[in-house]
Design an enzyme around this catalytic site. Structure first.
Site, PDB file in Angstrom:
ATOM      1  N   TYR A 107       4.003  -0.106   4.671  1.00  0.00           N
ATOM      2  CA  TYR A 107       4.647  -1.293   5.248  1.00  0.00           C
ATOM      3  C   TYR A 107       3.753  -2.534   5.256  1.00  0.00           C
ATOM      4  O   TYR A 107       3.762  -3.310   6.206  1.00  0.00           O
ATOM      5  CB  TYR A 107       5.178  -0.988   6.659  1.00  0.00           C
ATOM      6  CG  TYR A 107       5.707   0.412   6.816  1.00  0.00           C
ATOM      7  CD1 TYR A 107       6.630   0.930   5.894  1.00  0.00           C
ATOM      8  CD2 TYR A 107       5.267   1.243   7.831  1.00  0.00           C
ATOM      9  CE1 TYR A 107       7.108   2.229   6.005  1.00  0.00           C
ATOM     10  CE2 TYR A 107       5.741   2.552   7.942  1.00  0.00           C
ATOM     11  CZ  TYR A 107       6.650   3.038   7.021  1.00  0.00           C
ATOM     12  OH  TYR A 107       7.110   4.326   7.136  1.00  0.00           O
ATOM     13  N   HIS A 108       3.012  -2.721   4.161  1.00  0.00           N
ATOM     14  CA  HIS A 108       2.140  -3.892   4.030  1.00  0.00           C
ATOM     15  C   HIS A 108       2.625  -4.789   2.896  1.00  0.00           C
ATOM     16  O   HIS A 108       1.834  -5.222   2.058  1.00  0.00           O
ATOM     17  CB  HIS A 108       0.696  -3.450   3.787  1.00  0.00           C
ATOM     18  CG  HIS A 108       0.120  -2.627   4.892  1.00  0.00           C
ATOM     19  ND1 HIS A 108      -1.005  -1.828   4.730  1.00  0.00           N
ATOM     20  CD2 HIS A 108       0.514  -2.460   6.183  1.00  0.00           C
ATOM     21  CE1 HIS A 108      -1.277  -1.225   5.880  1.00  0.00           C
ATOM     22  NE2 HIS A 108      -0.361  -1.588   6.771  1.00  0.00           N
ATOM     23  N   LEU A 109       3.899  -5.093   2.854  1.00  0.00           N
ATOM     24  CA  LEU A 109       4.455  -5.879   1.754  1.00  0.00           C
ATOM     25  C   LEU A 109       3.935  -7.317   1.798  1.00  0.00           C
ATOM     26  O   LEU A 109       3.867  -7.924   2.870  1.00  0.00           O
ATOM     27  CB  LEU A 109       5.981  -5.878   1.823  1.00  0.00           C
ATOM     28  CG  LEU A 109       6.652  -4.563   1.399  1.00  0.00           C
ATOM     29  CD1 LEU A 109       6.629  -3.549   2.522  1.00  0.00           C
ATOM     30  CD2 LEU A 109       8.087  -4.820   0.967  1.00  0.00           C
TER      31      LEU A 109
ATOM     32  N   HIS B 275       0.851  -1.186   0.000  1.00  0.00           N
ATOM     33  CA  HIS B 275       0.000   0.000   0.000  1.00  0.00           C
ATOM     34  C   HIS B 275       0.892   1.243   0.000  1.00  0.00           C
ATOM     35  O   HIS B 275       1.733   1.404   0.890  1.00  0.00           O
ATOM     36  CB  HIS B 275      -0.899   0.018   1.234  1.00  0.00           C
ATOM     37  CG  HIS B 275      -1.984  -1.016   1.198  1.00  0.00           C
ATOM     38  ND1 HIS B 275      -2.329  -1.781   2.297  1.00  0.00           N
ATOM     39  CD2 HIS B 275      -2.811  -1.416   0.192  1.00  0.00           C
ATOM     40  CE1 HIS B 275      -3.321  -2.602   1.971  1.00  0.00           C
ATOM     41  NE2 HIS B 275      -3.622  -2.401   0.695  1.00  0.00           N
TER      42      HIS B 275
END
Length: 539
Positions: free
Chosen positions: A474-476, A296
């Site tokens: 930080y939604h890898l 995101h």
């Protein structure tokens, strides 16, 4: 050389690995080894929610990755923190607890993954949760992870945001994890009595009392041991010494969306031509390893307020002392909450079939400094920020090793904003924030828009601001995607690596598509379901 044999080896003691280690060792029948590259999460700062800010730039507990220069973001390298500690990123994140949209998981099932539709995964979400409101159709009441709604505890300036959304006729959501996430509302956080409630604290620590569970910290896996098409164990290094551990049943990768594809590639599992070019003997050609990277991409709008916000309290030593004392005495207040309090899920245009934008309202405005040593500090005035990201971006990236050396960080290329779809949604998000900030309820609390500022009006200028200031939230995920074939995906619907016996993946890397909202809760759900699949197959 060290040596050891276990039934199961779990690589990575993050949000997923802590759950796998606990569940696989629960019945006492199997021996389990859990390897973690980082150290113990025993510090007070891991337990107190506001410790998020302290660990954001700490190389002792954070891999502190950065992407390669991003072409659509002015060739900027984007910061990508990842937890390097027991508990993984769940030990250092901002604790927003969100399942995601029904359609996200129904899309997983539609991509050829039976058992992963929303109705299939809801029981696993409920199993991991103890909601403060008790069990219901949508919530668990006796799971290990405690979930606390922040409704009724938010800063008063957040009420102005919610009132602005109501005045615009935007939907309201009483519970983002209820029947529908659409609308404005207040987030839930995984906390318990003011402390972080994550898989390390709630699953792993109690399980470590079992004689059949063995945890090795500060132990970096260097490559998998493979024999005749089967993963048989792992080699790892600590303090310059190499250890080899052997799995009688399975090796389970839970090193996350960066660490899992990195270790597979180091082990010769991945795109054969790419590995051969790096001098690594290809053991199993699986071209999708590291591909399908999703995240995101978020941008914040900054506002100076006419009313007090958390900036004043957080900026002054006396204010911090007062908030800290309140926290120690009552377990309540801003120190016990996420920095992101209110927000919501909205449609960027009436034509959208479902909510495609997520907003965060933060009663504290701060900039992420370029210099890690500077730390996170509030703006020197009363302020708040509104942040947004698209829920389901279509840009796809790749994680690939640079060398055969396991201590060299991999190249991370998200290819942010590389599709017209994502560009359109970036503009929709900018326009939505401006609409909400312009509604009377929020306008009355606002002195001025500081960034991007009133002079930024045209679509071209707003898009230029987004390209200049956006970053990962930080939604890898997605780099070992789940699917029925081995060209575009890496694991099957039972999370077994295609064409490789004795090896599974059970972390954020298996997401076929990113979910709407923060992904920590879906990662824990994947781990709960994975443990059940593994035990079922073992039995």
């Amino acid at each position: 050389m060290g040596d050891g044999q276990f039934d199961f080896i779990v690589i990575g003691a993050g949000s997923a690995g802590c759950i796998l280690a606990s569940r696989l060792s629960e019945n006492g029948r199997y021996t389990v080894l859990l390897l973690e590259a980082g150290g113990k999460d025993s510090s007070f700062w891991f337990r107190i929610p506001i410790g998020y800010a302290r660990n954001f730039y700490d190389p002792r507990v954070n891999w502190m990755f950065s992407t390669e220069p991003e072409a659509e973001l002015h060739d900027r390298k984007i910061y990508v923190p990842r937890g390097k500690v027991q508990g993984g990123s769940g030990s250092i994140n901002a604790m927003i607890f969100l399942r995601g949209a029904r359609e996200d998981f129904d899309d997983w099932a539609a991509a050829g993954n039976p058992g992963w539709g929303f109705d299939d995964v809801l029981p696993w979400f409920r199993r991991l949760e103890s909601h403060a409101g008790g069990a219901s159709e949508w919530h668990g009441g006796d799971g290990p992870i405690h979930v606390t709604p922040m409704r009724g505890m938010t800063h008063t300036v957040a009420d102005a945001f919610l009132a602005a959304c109501r005045a615009l006729g935007l939907p309201q959501s009483p519970d983002f994890n209820g029947a529908s996430l659409e609308g404005a509302g207040v987030y839930d956080v995984n906390t318990h009595r003011g402390r972080r409630s994550h898989s390390s604290a709630e699953y792993l620590r109690p399980a470590l009392k079992r004689a059949n569970l063995h945890l090795e910290r500060n132990m970096q896996a260097t490559h998998l041991l493979v024999h005749e098409g089967r993963a048989t164990g792992v080699a790892a290094v600590r303090g310059g010494r190499t250890y080899r551990y052997h799995a009688r049943r399975e090796v389970i990768m839970t090193a996350g969306a960066i660490g899992t594809p990195q270790l597979l590639q180091l082990s010769g599992i991945g795109d054969g031509a790419m590995l051969a070019a790096l001098g690594i003997a290809p053991r199993h050609h699986l071209p999708a390893v590291g591909r399908n990277l999703q995240d995101h991409l978020a941008a914040s709008f900054y506002y100076r307020a006419r009313v007090p916000t958390l900036n004043g309290s957080f900026a002054s030593p006396f204010g911090q002392m007062r908030l800290g004392l309140r926290y120690l005495l009552t377990g309540k207040g801003p120190f016990a909450m996420s920095v992101n309090q209110a927000g919501g899920f909205f449609r960027g245009s009436p034509q959208q079939a479902r909510p495609n934008l997520q907003l965060y309202f933060n009663p504290l405005s701060y900039r992420i400094p370029a210099d890690p040593k500077a730390g996170l500090k509030p703006e020197p005035y009363p302020g708040y920020l509104l942040c947004f990201n698209a829920c389901r971006p279509t840009s796809r990236g790749i994680v690939s090793i640079r060398a055969a050396d396991p201590f060299v960080a991999p190249a991370i290329r998200p290819n942010f904003l590389s599709t017209e779809h994502d560009v359109i949604e970036a503009l929709q998000g900018c326009e939505l924030i401006r609409r909400i900030a312009g509604a009377q309820a929020l306008r009355q609390a606002t002195a001025q828009e500081v960034s991007p500022g009133p002079e930024v009006e045209s679509d071209a200028d707003l898009l230029a601001y987004f390209r200049k200031s956006s970053g990962s939230i930080y939604h890898l995920c997605g780099t070992c995607a789940m699917g029925p074939e081995s060209v575009e995906t890496v694991v099957d619907a039972r999370l077994r690596v295609h064409g490789m016996a004795g090896l599974r993946v059970a972390d954020a890397s298996i997401f076929p598509n990113i979910t709407a909202g923060n992904i920590n809760a879906p990662v824990m759900m994947v781990a709960e379901k994975a443990a059940s699949l593994i035990l079922e197959d073992a039995g």
